[in-house]
Scaffold this motif. Structure first.
Motif, PDB file in Angstrom:
ATOM      1  N   LEU A   1       0.853  -1.172   0.000  1.00  0.00           N
ATOM      2  CA  LEU A   1       0.000   0.000   0.000  1.00  0.00           C
ATOM      3  C   LEU A   1       0.896   1.231   0.000  1.00  0.00           C
ATOM      4  N   TYR A   2       0.824   2.024  -1.066  1.00  0.00           N
ATOM      5  CA  TYR A   2       1.619   3.240  -1.186  1.00  0.00           C
ATOM      6  C   TYR A   2       0.834   4.417  -0.609  1.00  0.00           C
ATOM      7  N   LEU A   3       1.507   5.237   0.184  1.00  0.00           N
ATOM      8  CA  LEU A   3       0.907   6.419   0.810  1.00  0.00           C
ATOM      9  C   LEU A   3       1.690   7.651   0.392  1.00  0.00           C
ATOM     10  N   ALA A   4       0.986   8.717   0.029  1.00  0.00           N
ATOM     11  CA  ALA A   4       1.643   9.966  -0.335  1.00  0.00           C
ATOM     12  C   ALA A   4       2.295  10.597   0.891  1.00  0.00           C
ATOM     13  N   ASP A   5       3.575  10.892   0.768  1.00  0.00           N
ATOM     14  CA  ASP A   5       4.313  11.665   1.773  1.00  0.00           C
ATOM     15  C   ASP A   5       4.499  13.050   1.164  1.00  0.00           C
TER      16      ASP A   5
ATOM     17  N   GLY B   1       7.922  12.157  -0.751  1.00  0.00           N
ATOM     18  CA  GLY B   1       7.808  11.104  -1.749  1.00  0.00           C
ATOM     19  C   GLY B   1       6.703  10.122  -1.443  1.00  0.00           C
ATOM     20  N   LEU B   2       7.050   8.842  -1.346  1.00  0.00           N
ATOM     21  CA  LEU B   2       6.079   7.776  -1.150  1.00  0.00           C
ATOM     22  C   LEU B   2       6.499   6.878   0.004  1.00  0.00           C
ATOM     23  N   ARG B   3       5.574   6.582   0.903  1.00  0.00           N
ATOM     24  CA  ARG B   3       5.808   5.584   1.946  1.00  0.00           C
ATOM     25  C   ARG B   3       5.123   4.293   1.519  1.00  0.00           C
ATOM     26  N   VAL B   4       5.697   3.150   1.910  1.00  0.00           N
ATOM     27  CA  VAL B   4       5.162   1.857   1.499  1.00  0.00           C
ATOM     28  C   VAL B   4       4.859   1.014   2.742  1.00  0.00           C
TER      29      VAL B   4
ATOM     30  N   PRO C   1       2.271  -1.613   9.476  1.00  0.00           N
ATOM     31  CA  PRO C   1       3.580  -0.958   9.550  1.00  0.00           C
ATOM     32  C   PRO C   1       4.165  -0.565   8.189  1.00  0.00           C
ATOM     33  N   GLN C   2       4.855   0.539   8.200  1.00  0.00           N
ATOM     34  CA  GLN C   2       5.638   0.970   7.043  1.00  0.00           C
ATOM     35  C   GLN C   2       6.844   0.048   6.900  1.00  0.00           C
ATOM     36  N   VAL C   3       7.171  -0.311   5.650  1.00  0.00           N
ATOM     37  CA  VAL C   3       8.326  -1.179   5.426  1.00  0.00           C
ATOM     38  C   VAL C   3       9.445  -0.489   4.659  1.00  0.00           C
ATOM     39  N   SER C   4       9.124   0.556   3.897  1.00  0.00           N
ATOM     40  CA  SER C   4      10.175   1.332   3.245  1.00  0.00           C
ATOM     41  C   SER C   4       9.567   2.635   2.734  1.00  0.00           C
ATOM     42  N   ALA C   5      10.377   3.400   2.028  1.00  0.00           N
ATOM     43  CA  ALA C   5       9.920   4.668   1.467  1.00  0.00           C
ATOM     44  C   ALA C   5      10.790   5.031   0.278  1.00  0.00           C
ATOM     45  N   TYR C   6      10.190   5.750  -0.659  1.00  0.00           N
ATOM     46  CA  TYR C   6      10.920   6.321  -1.790  1.00  0.00           C
ATOM     47  C   TYR C   6      10.906   7.833  -1.602  1.00  0.00           C
TER      48      TYR C   6
END
Length: 431
Positions: free
Chosen positions: A203-207, A211-214, A250-255
């Motif tokens: 699930l991608y979330l706008a930061d 950028g993008l949180r995953v 939980p968040q697992v990574s981010a771009y």
């Protein structure tokens, strides 16, 4: 909200933007759009004009690469649960909309409202929507922004079973988004929650600023729901808390954009969308701009129209963004020529990646059909063609339904008059 009449057009000139950050020929033209002009330098921006191809060659995202460590940090919290387990434990019911309670919308087919508490709360505000299938369950996911500041609870999502839209209600549950900080601990995700896109288990979330949180839908954890946990987040003695919520995602990574990127190359991630057309699927991201407190770098003398829309390529095998040398580049970018954009969805009746629906709070609420080849087609709330305060959208891959969520007009709970709703329309009706 005041605004121009649906057919009106205002012409403005935009100042010449210079700087080494704008250099470069930009992304290569796609085969389905050979005659598009790339917008660089001075551009007359016109509300409602066709999308203008934009040179985004200076922009990139970098993977923070915390996929393994983030999951390891959550191990002590409890066993990882998948989304199907949560869908078997939905605890709220949202009544279906009826002929007398649904908001006006061209091509309306069905929808639901939230329960009474969620319709009236001022603490949480709906923002984004995405949808997909979990196991055999058609599922909608909606993000909510926490409107208070102390403590900032960040973002929650609602997972809703939309498999049977002929039932009397849609069952759903809220989960709190969290970011692992160390082994056995986590914190809130302090973001606006303006965009979601669901690919595979991610699930991608706008930061907005970065950028993008995953988030990984296979890594959901159950936490304590005792009274002591209602005001606590993270580890609390021998248990873990999430402000009373039963589950955390939980968040697992981010771009993220490199810190060295500056405006106008640096962009905002205000909303997201999912596009599976063409040979490469993409996360769509865009900028919210208006003619008041939120201008954009390309506005110049045309406030609100310089918002940019980007296509970020997704690796279909991994559902992660495609990286080259550790960086992700947008495969395509446009100037939208529309203000107050809150959401995006692809026109699924074509394989060309040059046409979209935009959700906007312009005119109090609007749906715009836009493309690189024609001026927009507008469906306005003032003409009873679209609801007020629309936000995120999702277009089903079959080309059948277009789903959207509304933020709700402050103080209004009646769904027909501007209260918070989730509904879908016939894509063909707004094509």
């Amino acid at each position: 909200m005041s605004g121009f009449s649906p057919g009106a057009r205002k012409f403005f000139a935009v100042v010449w933007l210079t700087g080494s950050s704008l250099a470069g020929c930009g992304p290569a033209m796609e085969p389905d759009a050979p005659d598009e002009a790339v917008g660089t330098g001075a551009q007359p921006l016109t509300e409602g004009a066709p999308l203008t191809v934009h040179d985004a060659s200076c922009l990139q995202l970098q993977d923070q690469n915390t996929w393994s460590s983030a999951a390891a940090f959550m191990a002590d919290v409890g066993p990882a649960l998948g989304l199907p387990a949560v869908l078997q434990d939905l605890n709220r019911a949202g009544p279906m909309l009826t002929a007398s309670t649904h908001p006006p919308a061209t091509g309306y087919k069905g929808g639901f409202r939230w329960n009474d508490g969620d319709m009236g709360t001022s603490e949480w505000i709906p923002q984004a929507l995405t949808a997909g299938v979990s196991g055999s369950t058609n599922t909608a996911i909606v993000s909510w922004h926490y409107a208070l500041t102390s403590p900032d609870k960040g973002v929650r999502i609602s997972v809703a079973d939309i498999s049977d839209m002929s039932a009397s209600a849609v069952n759903y549950r809220h989960l709190l988004l969290v970011r692992p900080t160390s082994a056995g601990n986590f914190t809130a995700v302090a973001e606006h929650g303006g965009g979601l896109a669901w690919f595979g288990n991610y699930l991608y979330l706008a930061d907005t600023s970065d950028g993008l949180r995953v988030f990984d839908l296979t890594q959901i954890r159950q936490v304590d729901t005792s009274t002591a946990c209602e005001t606590t987040l993270g580890k609390n003695g021998t248990v873990w808390c999430a402000y009373g919520y039963k589950y955390v995602l939980p968040q697992v990574s981010a771009y993220v954009m490199p810190a060295s990127l500056t405006s106008p190359c640096r962009t905002k991630f205000s909303f997201l969308g999912k596009d599976t057309r063409g040979t490469v699927p993409a996360v769509l991201s865009g900028e919210y701009c208006n003619n008041g407190d939120t201008p954009c770098p390309y506005d110049g003398n045309t406030p609100g129209l310089g918002g940019r829309l980007y296509r970020w390529p997704v690796d279909a095998a991994t559902n992660r963004l495609k990286t080259v040398g550790g960086a992700v580049k947008p495969e395509r970018a446009y100037l939208m020529n529309e203000p107050n954009v809150q959401g995006v969805a692809p026109i699924m009746t074509t394989t060309a990646t040059t046409s979209y629906w935009l959700s906007s709070t312009r005119y109090g609420g609007a749906l715009f059909k836009v493309s690189t080849g024609a001026s927009r087609k507008a469906y306005l709330s003032g003409s009873s063609q679209w609801p007020r305060m629309p936000e995120g959208m999702h277009a089903t891959g079959s080309g059948t339904n277009l789903w959207t969520v509304t933020e709700g007009v402050t103080g209004v709970t009646a769904p027909a008059l501007g209260g918070r709703v989730v509904f879908f329309v016939d894509q063909a009706a707004v094509d």
